[in-house]
Scaffold this motif. Structure first.
Motif, short mmCIF file in Angstrom:
data_model
loop_
_atom_site.label_atom_id
_atom_site.label_comp_id
_atom_site.label_asym_id
_atom_site.label_seq_id
_atom_site.Cartn_x
_atom_site.Cartn_y
_atom_site.Cartn_z
N PHE A 1 48.33 42.05 35.06
CA PHE A 1 48.37 41.39 36.49
C PHE A 1 47.10 40.57 36.78
O PHE A 1 47.27 39.56 37.41
CB PHE A 1 48.89 42.23 37.45
CG PHE A 1 49.16 41.66 38.80
CD1 PHE A 1 49.97 40.67 39.32
CD2 PHE A 1 48.11 42.19 40.10
CE1 PHE A 1 49.91 40.31 40.45
CE2 PHE A 1 48.18 41.75 41.30
CZ PHE A 1 48.94 40.61 41.67
N ILE A 2 45.95 41.23 36.83
CA ILE A 2 44.59 40.68 37.28
C ILE A 2 44.30 39.53 36.16
O ILE A 2 43.44 38.71 36.74
CB ILE A 2 43.73 41.72 37.31
CG1 ILE A 2 44.22 42.97 38.12
CG2 ILE A 2 42.40 41.12 38.16
CD1 ILE A 2 43.40 44.01 38.31
N ARG A 3 44.65 39.92 34.95
CA ARG A 3 43.74 38.72 34.13
C ARG A 3 44.09 37.29 34.28
O ARG A 3 43.18 36.68 34.11
CB ARG A 3 44.50 39.45 32.58
CG ARG A 3 43.82 38.84 31.35
CD ARG A 3 43.97 39.39 29.99
NE ARG A 3 45.36 39.18 29.77
CZ ARG A 3 45.72 38.51 28.76
NH1 ARG A 3 44.80 37.42 28.29
NH2 ARG A 3 47.05 37.98 28.31
N PRO A 4 45.23 36.64 34.57
CA PRO A 4 45.27 35.52 34.67
C PRO A 4 44.55 34.82 35.99
O PRO A 4 44.45 33.74 36.05
CB PRO A 4 46.87 35.30 34.91
CG PRO A 4 47.42 36.58 34.69
CD PRO A 4 46.64 37.67 34.78
N VAL A 5 44.13 35.72 36.76
CA VAL A 5 43.65 35.31 38.17
C VAL A 5 42.08 34.63 37.49
O VAL A 5 41.30 35.32 37.11
CB VAL A 5 43.31 36.32 39.45
CG1 VAL A 5 42.70 35.83 40.48
CG2 VAL A 5 44.66 36.92 39.49
N PRO A 6 41.81 33.35 37.91
CA PRO A 6 40.54 32.77 37.51
C PRO A 6 39.34 33.60 38.23
O PRO A 6 39.74 33.93 39.39
CB PRO A 6 40.58 31.54 37.80
CG PRO A 6 41.93 31.06 38.00
CD PRO A 6 42.74 32.52 38.57
N ILE B 1 30.06 38.57 36.64
CA ILE B 1 30.22 38.32 35.02
C ILE B 1 30.94 39.54 34.33
O ILE B 1 31.72 39.24 33.27
CB ILE B 1 28.74 38.55 34.51
CG1 ILE B 1 27.84 37.24 35.20
CG2 ILE B 1 28.49 38.28 33.11
CD1 ILE B 1 28.27 36.12 34.64
N THR B 2 31.05 40.69 34.73
CA THR B 2 31.51 41.72 33.89
C THR B 2 33.27 41.48 34.05
O THR B 2 33.65 41.59 32.98
CB THR B 2 31.42 43.21 34.65
OG1 THR B 2 29.88 43.21 34.70
CG2 THR B 2 31.82 44.38 33.97
N TYR B 3 33.61 41.15 35.29
CA TYR B 3 34.85 40.74 35.46
C TYR B 3 35.40 39.81 34.58
O TYR B 3 36.49 39.63 33.92
CB TYR B 3 35.12 40.40 36.88
CG TYR B 3 36.53 39.99 36.98
CD1 TYR B 3 37.53 40.87 37.67
CD2 TYR B 3 36.95 38.49 36.91
CE1 TYR B 3 38.74 40.45 37.85
CE2 TYR B 3 38.43 38.13 37.24
CZ TYR B 3 39.15 39.26 37.75
OH TYR B 3 40.53 38.95 37.97
N SER B 4 34.49 38.53 34.41
CA SER B 4 34.93 37.51 33.64
C SER B 4 34.85 37.72 32.12
O SER B 4 35.76 37.34 31.41
CB SER B 4 34.01 36.14 33.87
OG SER B 4 33.87 36.09 35.16
N ALA B 5 33.95 38.74 31.75
CA ALA B 5 33.89 39.00 30.22
C ALA B 5 34.86 39.84 30.07
O ALA B 5 35.19 40.02 28.76
CB ALA B 5 32.42 39.47 29.98
N PHE B 6 35.04 40.93 30.75
CA PHE B 6 35.99 42.13 30.25
C PHE B 6 37.19 41.81 29.77
O PHE B 6 37.62 42.38 28.64
CB PHE B 6 36.27 43.00 31.77
CG PHE B 6 37.31 44.08 31.50
CD1 PHE B 6 36.74 45.53 30.98
CD2 PHE B 6 38.52 43.86 31.55
CE1 PHE B 6 37.57 46.41 30.69
CE2 PHE B 6 39.30 44.91 31.57
CZ PHE B 6 38.97 46.40 31.02
#
Lengths: 261, 273
Positions: free
Chosen positions: B121-126, B149-154
């Motif tokens: 669910f969260i993944r597609p949110v830029p 950054i963690t969020y973007s790379a995870f």
């Protein structure tokens, strides 16, 4: 003395996809194998011989019935039941020697014991010079010799082999059969060897169990009483092949009633 | 040697020229050098005939001069290290989190049921869409940028690792079982060893994304960093400095990519190619 491997009234059904009927691969199979016997399971493809071997190995669970090895019921895979696969199943990220040592490390051997045992096994299969290579650098025959060394190094009570030479050319296959026999004659153990080659079965086995298409039903249980080494061209050998072939033809003819109603 | 100079576009690569001088320039580096040389040549021509506004499009030489100026002021290192540290901190958190989470989701049914839908669910949110929210929650300090950054790379690492774990050859698992391996030993000798190449590739991809998004974060909430430098220089119309900072990000991305590629080649010599 009870048999080394006791297969008693084993049935294996795989659940169907999307509610379709279950597929019964094996139904009511019973087979006793005494210690140190070399048994070949022979049958047409799809007869369930590999499935049966997988059950003995503990990779799959029987739907009903029981399998015991060395008096203990099989409950998942274990090092006492070594397995050799047609696809070699070497760990590609480890060298030949690391592959062989891994099982010894898992067994809890000291580093020195690991090294000694690995060297003995690799020399026995003529791979000592290639010990530092990765599996991708080996030919099919060498890969399978490495896999056999890896399995035998652990010194399992029972050796299960699932069409181990099926992917090899005939010359390599014959040579590996001879090598396997000479290793087996030096240190006897129970072997269950799945094959669909009559010649292979007659070359190797003390006993050939022929399975039919009809849910793995055992069509024939034949003793090969020839002395080893066996001459693949000899009259007795050819006679034994003829007998096994006849049984296999009956197995092919048996009704393919694998799908349960 | 003179007969071989400045012949880009004639189909003759610069490599023979480099060989003549006793240097070995890899063809890919020659590409970059050729592009920069052409750009510089254009700028020199423009110096004579003025067919575009040189303030808006600075020359490579001008960009290098701006970089040297930044270095003299002592601010280059401040901005560069600030951005690098943010990316490294974020990645240092993202890699173990993503790998462990992927392992749990792949191996435990309950973990798949609990985490998989939330993650998907969260993944597609830029991630940039969430940055303003992160700022409200965590302030404009380093914490926000690390989390960002963690969020973007995870997700990049998580998805690649999960797929790789599901693709592990089942025959290898069976072989490991028949060798007497415990599930812990199997997790290391089979699963981890098998997926490590894909983890490395995903780290490379996540790193590229991190350089990409850190600039955005530094536009909005930072007092130093290459993104801040670009935004700050815009206010003063210092386009050469903006370009210098952008080139710096390009170089960092390029360097980290090739570094990891070299590492992969060393680590995974066993792979069939």
């Amino acid at each position: 003395m009870t048999a080394q491997i006791c297969i008693e009234d084993v049935t294996k059904a795989f659940p169907g996809r999307n509610g379709s009927a279950a597929f019964t691969a094996l139904s009511g199979i019973s087979l006793d194998i005494p210690a140190n016997e070399f048994v070949c399971l022979l049958g047409p493809s799809g007869c369930g011989k590999s499935t049966l071997l997988g059950l003995v190995a503990g990779h799959e669970k029987a739907t009903s019935g029981g399998i015991a090895v060395g008096g203990r019921p099989v409950n998942g895979p274990a090092a006492e039941r070594g397995m050799v696969f047609q696809q070699y199943a070497l760990f590609p990220w480890y060298t030949v020697e690391q592959n062989v040592r891994l099982g010894l490390k898992v067994k809890g051997l000291s580093r020195a014991e690991q090294a000694g045992q690995a060297e003995r096994m690799l020399r026995a299969v003529n791979l000592w010079e290639h010990r530092g290579k990765f599996p991708r650098e080996l030919s099919g025959g060498m890969k399978q010799r490495a896999a056999i060394a890896r399995t035998l190094a652990i010194d399992p009570d029972v050796l299960l082999m699932d069409e181990p030479f099926g992917a090899l050319d005939e010359q390599t296959r014959n040579r590996l059969q001879d090598e396997l026999l000479s290793i087996w004659q030096r240190s006897r153990r129970t072997v269950v060897f799945v094959t669909h080659s009559v010649q292979e079965a007659v070359t190797l086995a003390d006993r050939v169990v022929v399975m039919g298409r009809d849910k793995g039903r055992i069509v024939a249980d034949l003793r090969i009483a020839l002395d080893r080494p066996r001459d693949r061209m000899g009259a007795e050998f050819v006679e034994a092949e003829r007998e096994v072939s006849a049984a296999l033809e009956r197995a092919e003819a048996s009704v393919p009633a694998g799908r349960a109603a | 040697m003179a007969s071989h100079t400045d012949i880009p576009g004639t189909g003759r690569p610069l490599v023979p020229l480099a060989r003549l001088r006793g240097l070995r320039i890899p063809p890919k580096a020659a590409t970059l050098i050729a592009v920069i040389a052409a750009w510089q040549a254009l700028a020199i021509l423009n110096g004579h005939w003025q067919f575009y506004n040189a303030t808006l499009v600075p020359s490579p030489g001008g960009i290098v001069a701006a970089t040297i100026e930044l270095w003299r002021e002592g601010t280059l290192w401040t901005h560069l290290s600030a951005s690098c540290l943010r990316v490294l901190r974020g990645m240092a958190l993202a890699v173990p989190m993503a790998v462990i989470m992927a392992y749990l989701v792949a191996t435990l049914k309950w973990a798949e049921i609990v985490f998989d839908p939330i993650i998907e669910f969260i993944r597609p949110v830029p991630s940039l869409a969430l940055l303003p929210i992160f700022i409200v929650w965590f302030g404009i300090g380093e914490l926000t940028k690390t989390i960002f950054i963690t969020y973007s790379a995870f997700f990049i690492i998580f998805v690649a690792t999960l797929e790789a774990i599901r693709d592990v050859d089942p025959v290898l698992r069976r072989a490991a079982g028949s060798m007497g391996m415990s599930s812990r030993q199997m997790a290391y000798h089979v699963t981890f060893k098998s997926v490590l190449p894909q983890i490395m590739v995903s780290i490379r991809l996540a790193l590229a994304t991190s350089w990409f998004v850190i600039v955005g974060a530094e536009f909005l909430a930072a007092n130093e960093g290459l993104g801040y430098l670009i935004n700050f220089s815009r206010v003063w119309f210092k386009i050469d400095t903006m370009m210098a900072a952008a080139a710096m990000i390009g170089l960092l991305g390029l360097a980290s990519n090739y570094l990891l590629l070299a590492l992969e080649r060393r680590l995974f010599a066993w792979r069939e190619r």
